[in-house]
Enzyme design. Structure first.
Site, PDB file in Angstrom:
ATOM      1  N   ARG A  80      40.181  17.729  91.566  1.00  0.00           N
ATOM      2  CA  ARG A  80      39.815  17.847  92.982  1.00  0.00           C
ATOM      3  C   ARG A  80      40.005  19.278  93.494  1.00  0.00           C
ATOM      4  O   ARG A  80      39.105  19.874  94.075  1.00  0.00           O
ATOM      5  CB  ARG A  80      40.685  16.899  93.823  1.00  0.00           C
ATOM      6  CG  ARG A  80      40.367  15.448  93.610  1.00  0.00           C
ATOM      7  CD  ARG A  80      41.273  14.559  94.456  1.00  0.00           C
ATOM      8  NE  ARG A  80      41.037  13.160  94.153  1.00  0.00           N
ATOM      9  CZ  ARG A  80      41.598  12.528  93.117  1.00  0.00           C
ATOM     10  NH1 ARG A  80      42.435  13.156  92.326  1.00  0.00           N
ATOM     11  NH2 ARG A  80      41.314  11.255  92.891  1.00  0.00           N
ATOM     12  N   ILE A  81      41.213  19.832  93.287  1.00  0.00           N
ATOM     13  CA  ILE A  81      41.507  21.144  93.864  1.00  0.00           C
ATOM     14  C   ILE A  81      40.757  22.239  93.099  1.00  0.00           C
ATOM     15  O   ILE A  81      40.101  23.101  93.699  1.00  0.00           O
ATOM     16  CB  ILE A  81      43.034  21.408  93.860  1.00  0.00           C
ATOM     17  CG1 ILE A  81      43.739  20.366  94.740  1.00  0.00           C
ATOM     18  CG2 ILE A  81      43.349  22.819  94.352  1.00  0.00           C
ATOM     19  CD1 ILE A  81      45.265  20.363  94.624  1.00  0.00           C
ATOM     20  N   GLY A 120      51.512  25.312  99.875  1.00  0.00           N
ATOM     21  CA  GLY A 120      50.058  25.219  99.675  1.00  0.00           C
ATOM     22  C   GLY A 120      49.405  23.996 100.281  1.00  0.00           C
ATOM     23  O   GLY A 120      48.240  24.040 100.673  1.00  0.00           O
ATOM     24  N   ALA A 121      50.141  22.900 100.366  1.00  0.00           N
ATOM     25  CA  ALA A 121      49.515  21.646 100.816  1.00  0.00           C
ATOM     26  C   ALA A 121      49.539  21.483 102.327  1.00  0.00           C
ATOM     27  O   ALA A 121      48.872  20.605 102.869  1.00  0.00           O
ATOM     28  CB  ALA A 121      50.240  20.462 100.176  1.00  0.00           C
ATOM     29  N   HIS A 143      56.197  27.025  98.274  1.00  0.00           N
ATOM     30  CA  HIS A 143      55.576  25.692  98.081  1.00  0.00           C
ATOM     31  C   HIS A 143      54.996  25.157  99.393  1.00  0.00           C
ATOM     32  O   HIS A 143      55.324  24.076  99.857  1.00  0.00           O
ATOM     33  CB  HIS A 143      56.573  24.695  97.480  1.00  0.00           C
ATOM     34  CG  HIS A 143      55.907  23.603  96.703  1.00  0.00           C
ATOM     35  ND1 HIS A 143      56.404  23.087  95.534  1.00  0.00           N
ATOM     36  CD2 HIS A 143      54.747  22.940  96.929  1.00  0.00           C
ATOM     37  CE1 HIS A 143      55.593  22.145  95.079  1.00  0.00           C
ATOM     38  NE2 HIS A 143      54.578  22.041  95.910  1.00  0.00           N
ATOM     39  N   ASP A 179      38.764  22.599  81.306  1.00  0.00           N
ATOM     40  CA  ASP A 179      39.393  21.291  81.534  1.00  0.00           C
ATOM     41  C   ASP A 179      39.054  20.435  80.316  1.00  0.00           C
ATOM     42  O   ASP A 179      37.878  20.285  79.988  1.00  0.00           O
ATOM     43  CB  ASP A 179      38.827  20.651  82.816  1.00  0.00           C
ATOM     44  CG  ASP A 179      39.646  19.452  83.272  1.00  0.00           C
ATOM     45  OD1 ASP A 179      40.050  19.411  84.442  1.00  0.00           O
ATOM     46  OD2 ASP A 179      39.876  18.535  82.445  1.00  0.00           O
ATOM     47  N   ARG A 227      52.088  23.571  89.613  1.00  0.00           N
ATOM     48  CA  ARG A 227      53.510  23.273  89.466  1.00  0.00           C
ATOM     49  C   ARG A 227      54.161  24.445  88.741  1.00  0.00           C
ATOM     50  O   ARG A 227      53.579  25.000  87.801  1.00  0.00           O
ATOM     51  CB  ARG A 227      53.729  21.996  88.643  1.00  0.00           C
ATOM     52  CG  ARG A 227      53.507  20.720  89.397  1.00  0.00           C
ATOM     53  CD  ARG A 227      54.605  20.464  90.437  1.00  0.00           C
ATOM     54  NE  ARG A 227      54.422  19.190  91.122  1.00  0.00           N
ATOM     55  CZ  ARG A 227      53.777  19.028  92.273  1.00  0.00           C
ATOM     56  NH1 ARG A 227      53.245  20.067  92.898  1.00  0.00           N
ATOM     57  NH2 ARG A 227      53.676  17.825  92.823  1.00  0.00           N
ATOM     58  N   ASP A 257      52.861  29.851  94.421  1.00  0.00           N
ATOM     59  CA  ASP A 257      53.334  28.952  95.484  1.00  0.00           C
ATOM     60  C   ASP A 257      54.387  27.990  94.954  1.00  0.00           C
ATOM     61  O   ASP A 257      55.067  27.330  95.728  1.00  0.00           O
ATOM     62  CB  ASP A 257      52.139  28.153  96.037  1.00  0.00           C
ATOM     63  CG  ASP A 257      52.522  27.254  97.209  1.00  0.00           C
ATOM     64  OD1 ASP A 257      53.162  27.773  98.155  1.00  0.00           O
ATOM     65  OD2 ASP A 257      52.198  26.055  97.194  1.00  0.00           O
ATOM     66  N   GLU A 286      63.051  25.263  92.307  1.00  0.00           N
ATOM     67  CA  GLU A 286      62.759  25.335  93.738  1.00  0.00           C
ATOM     68  C   GLU A 286      63.951  24.831  94.542  1.00  0.00           C
ATOM     69  O   GLU A 286      64.510  23.799  94.168  1.00  0.00           O
ATOM     70  CB  GLU A 286      61.509  24.519  94.056  1.00  0.00           C
ATOM     71  CG  GLU A 286      60.273  25.093  93.367  1.00  0.00           C
ATOM     72  CD  GLU A 286      58.966  24.373  93.735  1.00  0.00           C
ATOM     73  OE1 GLU A 286      59.014  23.339  94.431  1.00  0.00           O
ATOM     74  OE2 GLU A 286      57.911  24.862  93.314  1.00  0.00           O
TER      75      GLU A 286
HETATM   76  P1  NAD Z   1      43.403  16.232  89.770  1.00  0.00           P
HETATM   77  O1  NAD Z   1      44.092  15.113  89.058  1.00  0.00           O
HETATM   78  O2  NAD Z   1      42.219  15.924  90.620  1.00  0.00           O
HETATM   79  O3  NAD Z   1      42.984  17.363  88.723  1.00  0.00           O
HETATM   80  C1  NAD Z   1      43.808  17.817  87.685  1.00  0.00           C
HETATM   81  C2  NAD Z   1      42.872  18.260  86.560  1.00  0.00           C
HETATM   82  O4  NAD Z   1      43.652  18.926  85.550  1.00  0.00           O
HETATM   83  C3  NAD Z   1      42.150  17.087  85.855  1.00  0.00           C
HETATM   84  O5  NAD Z   1      40.759  17.294  85.904  1.00  0.00           O
HETATM   85  C4  NAD Z   1      42.687  17.120  84.432  1.00  0.00           C
HETATM   86  O6  NAD Z   1      41.728  16.740  83.466  1.00  0.00           O
HETATM   87  C5  NAD Z   1      43.041  18.594  84.308  1.00  0.00           C
HETATM   88  N1  NAD Z   1      43.951  18.904  83.206  1.00  0.00           N
HETATM   89  C6  NAD Z   1      44.945  18.142  82.687  1.00  0.00           C
HETATM   90  N2  NAD Z   1      45.527  18.777  81.653  1.00  0.00           N
HETATM   91  C7  NAD Z   1      44.880  19.976  81.517  1.00  0.00           C
HETATM   92  C8  NAD Z   1      45.021  21.080  80.648  1.00  0.00           C
HETATM   93  N3  NAD Z   1      45.945  21.086  79.689  1.00  0.00           N
HETATM   94  N4  NAD Z   1      44.186  22.143  80.799  1.00  0.00           N
HETATM   95  C9  NAD Z   1      43.239  22.143  81.775  1.00  0.00           C
HETATM   96  N5  NAD Z   1      43.048  21.113  82.627  1.00  0.00           N
HETATM   97  C10 NAD Z   1      43.872  20.056  82.499  1.00  0.00           C
HETATM   98  O7  NAD Z   1      44.552  16.934  90.626  1.00  0.00           O
HETATM   99  P2  NAD Z   1      44.356  17.946  91.841  1.00  0.00           P
HETATM  100  O8  NAD Z   1      44.290  17.193  93.113  1.00  0.00           O
HETATM  101  O9  NAD Z   1      43.286  18.913  91.522  1.00  0.00           O
HETATM  102  O10 NAD Z   1      45.799  18.668  91.798  1.00  0.00           O
HETATM  103  C11 NAD Z   1      46.183  19.482  90.708  1.00  0.00           C
HETATM  104  C12 NAD Z   1      47.683  19.717  90.736  1.00  0.00           C
HETATM  105  O11 NAD Z   1      48.011  20.532  91.858  1.00  0.00           O
HETATM  106  C13 NAD Z   1      48.517  18.445  90.959  1.00  0.00           C
HETATM  107  O12 NAD Z   1      48.777  17.762  89.737  1.00  0.00           O
HETATM  108  C14 NAD Z   1      49.770  18.943  91.609  1.00  0.00           C
HETATM  109  O13 NAD Z   1      50.800  19.127  90.657  1.00  0.00           O
HETATM  110  C15 NAD Z   1      49.368  20.283  92.202  1.00  0.00           C
HETATM  111  N6  NAD Z   1      49.490  20.279  93.664  1.00  0.00           N
HETATM  112  C16 NAD Z   1      50.219  21.267  94.257  1.00  0.00           C
HETATM  113  C17 NAD Z   1      50.335  21.264  95.635  1.00  0.00           C
HETATM  114  C18 NAD Z   1      51.104  22.342  96.349  1.00  0.00           C
HETATM  115  O14 NAD Z   1      51.654  22.083  97.404  1.00  0.00           O
HETATM  116  N7  NAD Z   1      51.141  23.562  95.855  1.00  0.00           N
HETATM  117  C19 NAD Z   1      49.758  20.249  96.395  1.00  0.00           C
HETATM  118  C20 NAD Z   1      48.998  19.287  95.750  1.00  0.00           C
HETATM  119  C21 NAD Z   1      48.863  19.303  94.380  1.00  0.00           C
END
Ligand code: NAD
Length: 324
Positions: A155-156, A281-282, A279, A175, A231, A255, A260
């Site tokens: 998603r992100i 970002g969200a 931290h 990915d 993360r 971030d 932490e």
């Molecule tokens: P998501 O599940 O939609 O996407 C994660 C993607 O990573 C998936 O498409 C998956 O196939 C891919 N992936 C898994 N292992 C991989 C690898 N070894 N190499 C490359 N790609 C790989 O999740 P999202 O909504 O995009 O969020 C991503 C991450 O961001 C979350 O898991 C979370 O830890 C982090 N996050 C951080 C904050 C923040 O406040 N900074 C907020 C929300 C999420």
């Protein structure tokens, strides 16, 4: 009456009026606890049907085995590495998250950090605040025409890819699972070797822990920028510091951190080519509202029907503790 336990972290989600009202309609009550460790958690939440987890303590196998009534554990957020999903599945406990409450926020934050580095916004702001005028050589970079590598096209990551392309950057993605029709996907090593900016958007798992280690930094361009809003554990901070010290990496924007809050004496602090946000970002009022609705919405749905689409371990269903 069902019991929902909110495992509170620093209290910034309180008050819980909206949650309490929604739960009451579904015949459940909310208990708010803070627990220093797993033992304290078990003592405080021993009769919970549902636990909401912010950050700590983690729902480890040992903790889950001592929560006999627990049917659903929900993470207040996207990542759910705080919960041992394999153990939960074995025990019949469903695990859920809030998958989409902050997609745009984190993507915008990653791009804001990327632009802050490329345009030297933080560095130049310090000069501006000190009254320095046109001081030092221009080291700003143009994003248009640069190559942005997006690691993790969920998603992100896919939102970052879309906006970076709109800025005129060439976008490469990596990915192992997802295929994105609008991004040129390449291997991890090719992405590292080609990108001026690498933005990381993967979950923290056993496979992604220290995905960015000394080997990865050795493949990156010496003037490249690493942006990490995923993360902290995905990046080896020791290897990052070493690469920055040796001039093998141009800049970093972070971030999230391995520890932490980031300790005061951490060697990432105090550098002109590193920017750090705590931290954040969200966060936005919009994401805060959406997060609350996602967490209590999934809980109410589960209480009423025995299931919710937010569950990340659907294989639990045939032997789920409270499934209907
Ligand atoms: P998501 O599940 O939609 O996407 C994660 C993607 O990573 C998936 O498409 C998956 O196939 C891919 N992936 C898994 N292992 C991989 C690898 N070894 N190499 C490359 N790609 C790989 O999740 P999202 O909504 O995009 O969020 C991503 C991450 O961001 C979350 O898991 C979370 O830890 C982090 N996050 C951080 C904050 C923040 O406040 N900074 C907020 C929300 C999420």
């Amino acid at each position: 009456m069902s019991t929902v336990v909110q495992l509170e972290y620093v209290g910034d989600l309180a008050p819980y009026d909206e949650e309490e009202a929604a739960l009451a309609e579904a015949g459940a009550s909310l208990t708010v606890v803070r627990a220093a460790d797993g033992d304290a958690l078990v003592e405080a939440a021993g009769d919970a049907d549902v636990i909401w987890v912010e950050w700590t303590p983690h729902l480890t196998r040992d903790v889950l085995e001592r929560l006999p009534k627990l049917g659903l554990a929900i993470r207040w957020g996207v990542g759910y590495e705080q919960i041992d999903v394999a153990a939960a599945t074995e025990l019949g406990i469903a695990v859920a998250n809030a998958p989409a409450y902050c997609t745009e926020d984190v993507a915008e934050h990653a791009l804001a950090m990327l632009l802050a580095v490329s345009r030297q916004v933080v560095f130049r702001d310090r000069q501006g605040q000190q009254g320095l005028w046109r001081h030092g050589p221009a080291k700003q970079k143009r994003l248009a025409g640069s190559t942005v590598g997006v690691v993790g096209l969920g998603r992100i990551g896919s939102h970052v890819a879309k906006v970076a392309a709109a800025f005129g950057a060439t976008v490469l993605g990596y990915d192992p699972v997802v295929t994105s029709p609008s991004v040129r996907q390449v291997g991890f090593e090719e992405l590292l070797a080609s990108a001026d900016f690498v933005s990381v958007h993967v979950p923290l798992t056993a496979e992604t822990h220290h995905l960015f280690d000394a080997d990865a930094f050795a493949l990156m361009r010496p003037d490249a920028t690493l942006v990490n809003t995923s993360r902290g554990g995905v990046v080896s901070q020791a290897a990052l510091v070493e690469a920055l010290d040796a001039g093998r990496l141009g800049a970093a924007a972070l971030d999230v951190f391995e520890q932490e809050p980031l300790p005061a004496d951490n060697p990432l602090r105090g550098r002109d080519n590193v920017i750090l946000t705590p931290h954040e970002g969200a966060n936005s009022p919009q994401s805060g509202r959406d997060l609350r609705r996602a967490v209590y919405g999934a809980t109410v749905e589960w209480l009423r029907t025995g299931w919710t689409d937010a569950i990340v371990n659907p294989q639990v269903r045939p032997h789920a503790r409270a499934g209907r």
